[in-house]
Design a protein around this motif. Sequence first.
Motif, PDB file in Angstrom:
ATOM      1  N   LEU A  11      -5.245   8.882   4.039  1.00 21.19           N
ATOM      2  CA  LEU A  11      -6.401   7.971   4.014  1.00 21.19           C
ATOM      3  C   LEU A  11      -7.002   7.863   5.412  1.00 21.19           C
ATOM      4  O   LEU A  11      -6.276   7.840   6.411  1.00 21.19           O
ATOM      5  CB  LEU A  11      -5.974   6.572   3.563  1.00 21.19           C
ATOM      6  N   THR A  12      -8.314   7.766   5.471  1.00 19.37           N
ATOM      7  CA  THR A  12      -8.941   7.459   6.758  1.00 19.37           C
ATOM      8  C   THR A  12      -8.693   5.988   7.075  1.00 19.37           C
ATOM      9  O   THR A  12      -8.304   5.200   6.205  1.00 19.37           O
ATOM     10  CB  THR A  12     -10.459   7.688   6.696  1.00 19.37           C
ATOM     11  N   ILE A  13      -8.946   5.618   8.318  1.00 17.97           N
ATOM     12  CA  ILE A  13      -8.765   4.207   8.698  1.00 17.97           C
ATOM     13  C   ILE A  13      -9.649   3.314   7.838  1.00 17.97           C
ATOM     14  O   ILE A  13      -9.226   2.265   7.355  1.00 17.97           O
ATOM     15  CB  ILE A  13      -9.080   4.017  10.201  1.00 17.97           C
ATOM     16  N   THR A  14     -10.878   3.764   7.621  1.00 18.38           N
ATOM     17  CA  THR A  14     -11.801   2.955   6.812  1.00 18.38           C
ATOM     18  C   THR A  14     -11.292   2.805   5.386  1.00 18.38           C
ATOM     19  O   THR A  14     -11.336   1.711   4.807  1.00 18.38           O
ATOM     20  CB  THR A  14     -13.202   3.597   6.806  1.00 18.38           C
ATOM     21  N   LEU A  51       0.840  -1.200   0.000  1.00 18.49           N
ATOM     22  CA  LEU A  51       0.000   0.000   0.000  1.00 18.49           C
ATOM     23  C   LEU A  51       0.880   1.256   0.000  1.00 18.49           C
ATOM     24  O   LEU A  51       0.656   2.190  -0.772  1.00 18.49           O
ATOM     25  CB  LEU A  51      -0.919  -0.015   1.228  1.00 18.49           C
ATOM     26  N   GLN A  52       1.903   1.236   0.856  1.00 16.81           N
ATOM     27  CA  GLN A  52       2.749   2.421   0.964  1.00 16.81           C
ATOM     28  C   GLN A  52       3.574   2.666  -0.294  1.00 16.81           C
ATOM     29  O   GLN A  52       3.967   3.788  -0.573  1.00 16.81           O
ATOM     30  CB  GLN A  52       3.639   2.299   2.207  1.00 16.81           C
ATOM     31  N   ALA A  53       3.811   1.598  -1.059  1.00 17.77           N
ATOM     32  CA  ALA A  53       4.574   1.739  -2.305  1.00 17.77           C
ATOM     33  C   ALA A  53       3.665   2.044  -3.495  1.00 17.77           C
ATOM     34  O   ALA A  53       4.139   2.098  -4.623  1.00 17.77           O
ATOM     35  CB  ALA A  53       5.361   0.455  -2.563  1.00 17.77           C
ATOM     36  N   LEU A  61      -8.830  -0.785   1.293  1.00 16.11           N
ATOM     37  CA  LEU A  61      -7.807  -1.125   0.296  1.00 16.11           C
ATOM     38  C   LEU A  61      -7.024  -2.373   0.719  1.00 16.11           C
ATOM     39  O   LEU A  61      -6.840  -3.301  -0.072  1.00 16.11           O
ATOM     40  CB  LEU A  61      -6.851   0.059   0.106  1.00 16.11           C
ATOM     41  N   LEU A  62      -6.586  -2.382   1.971  1.00 14.59           N
ATOM     42  CA  LEU A  62      -5.815  -3.538   2.446  1.00 14.59           C
ATOM     43  C   LEU A  62      -6.658  -4.806   2.426  1.00 14.59           C
ATOM     44  O   LEU A  62      -6.175  -5.882   2.081  1.00 14.59           O
ATOM     45  CB  LEU A  62      -5.306  -3.290   3.872  1.00 14.59           C
ATOM     46  N   GLY A  63      -7.921  -4.672   2.803  1.00 16.88           N
ATOM     47  CA  GLY A  63      -8.809  -5.836   2.833  1.00 16.88           C
ATOM     48  C   GLY A  63      -9.002  -6.439   1.448  1.00 16.88           C
ATOM     49  O   GLY A  63      -9.048  -7.661   1.295  1.00 16.88           O
ATOM     50  N   ARG A  64      -9.088  -5.570   0.431  1.00 18.26           N
ATOM     51  CA  ARG A  64      -9.211  -6.098  -0.939  1.00 18.26           C
ATOM     52  C   ARG A  64      -7.962  -6.876  -1.319  1.00 18.26           C
ATOM     53  O   ARG A  64      -8.045  -8.007  -1.811  1.00 18.26           O
ATOM     54  CB  ARG A  64      -9.380  -4.939  -1.928  1.00 18.26           C
ATOM     55  N   VAL A 110      -1.181   4.764  -7.301  1.00 19.93           N
ATOM     56  CA  VAL A 110      -2.464   4.105  -7.582  1.00 19.93           C
ATOM     57  C   VAL A 110      -3.537   4.545  -6.587  1.00 19.93           C
ATOM     58  O   VAL A 110      -4.673   4.837  -6.969  1.00 19.93           O
ATOM     59  CB  VAL A 110      -2.295   2.568  -7.522  1.00 19.93           C
ATOM     60  N   VAL A 111      -3.174   4.591  -5.315  1.00 22.29           N
ATOM     61  CA  VAL A 111      -4.202   4.805  -4.280  1.00 22.29           C
ATOM     62  C   VAL A 111      -4.216   6.236  -3.723  1.00 22.29           C
ATOM     63  O   VAL A 111      -5.085   6.576  -2.937  1.00 22.29           O
ATOM     64  CB  VAL A 111      -4.017   3.823  -3.098  1.00 22.29           C
TER      65      VAL A 111
END
Length: 240
Positions: free
Chosen positions: A145-148, A132-134, A153-156, A138-139
């Motif tokens: 980003l909020t926690i949600t 995600l951090q890299a 994103l991480l959950g996907r 894309v994101v």
Amino acid sequence: MLIATGLAVAALLSAPALSASPFPLTPPTMIVTVAVAPAISPSLVARAMEEAGDIWRAAGFMLMWDRQPVATNVNAAPGLITRPSALHVTIGDERGTPGKDPHVMPLGWIIFEAESPQQEVYLSHANAMMLLQASEGVVGRVSTLTITERETLLGRAMGRALAHEIGHYLLASKTHTATGVMQAKRGAAELFSRSRQGFQLQADQRRLIAARMNPTSPVARAGRVRLDDASLERKGREGR
Ligand SMILES: [Zn+2]
């Protein structure tokens, strides 16, 4: 699983369209026990399980989740796996082993002994965070980003990786395909996209798994013998 920035953004913005199950009756079901390291958010874990479950439900299979009390060592609770159909997933912060390219870190992996998958999948929260951090190209900026949003994103990504490893288990194969859920390397855009385009099971994979999950079929009987053979030596792992 490819970690790289600057990937082409093939973001597919349509809402995930889950096709109706091709099996009108109770679909074949596999019990999946899940143990999670204490530091990992339960709501993130729920999102990852939901994503993996949706991918498999769209293919006509049900995953029945059995959340275990916090346990990072799967060997500490050998009695948890009571049925041949049960798979055990550990979600934690181990990093796994990089592939040939040291920049490619696995989001998940499953142990194979000889050519047989064992009932243990590991899903790396740490590697998902690193991806995600890299992936700000894309994101967007991760720090805003909020926690949600972050957990979505991480959950996907984690759920899609989990669906892939479950595929190795149910297919009893290390084989990867050029497309679909058993494709090995993925860009950040696909893993984080709202769309699950590209994470479907192919028809021949569905047929094979349906046969394996039917306890009366010869394929399932043969598969159980292989899966239960603990005399084989442990020989490496399969990552994505
Ligand atoms: Zn794989």
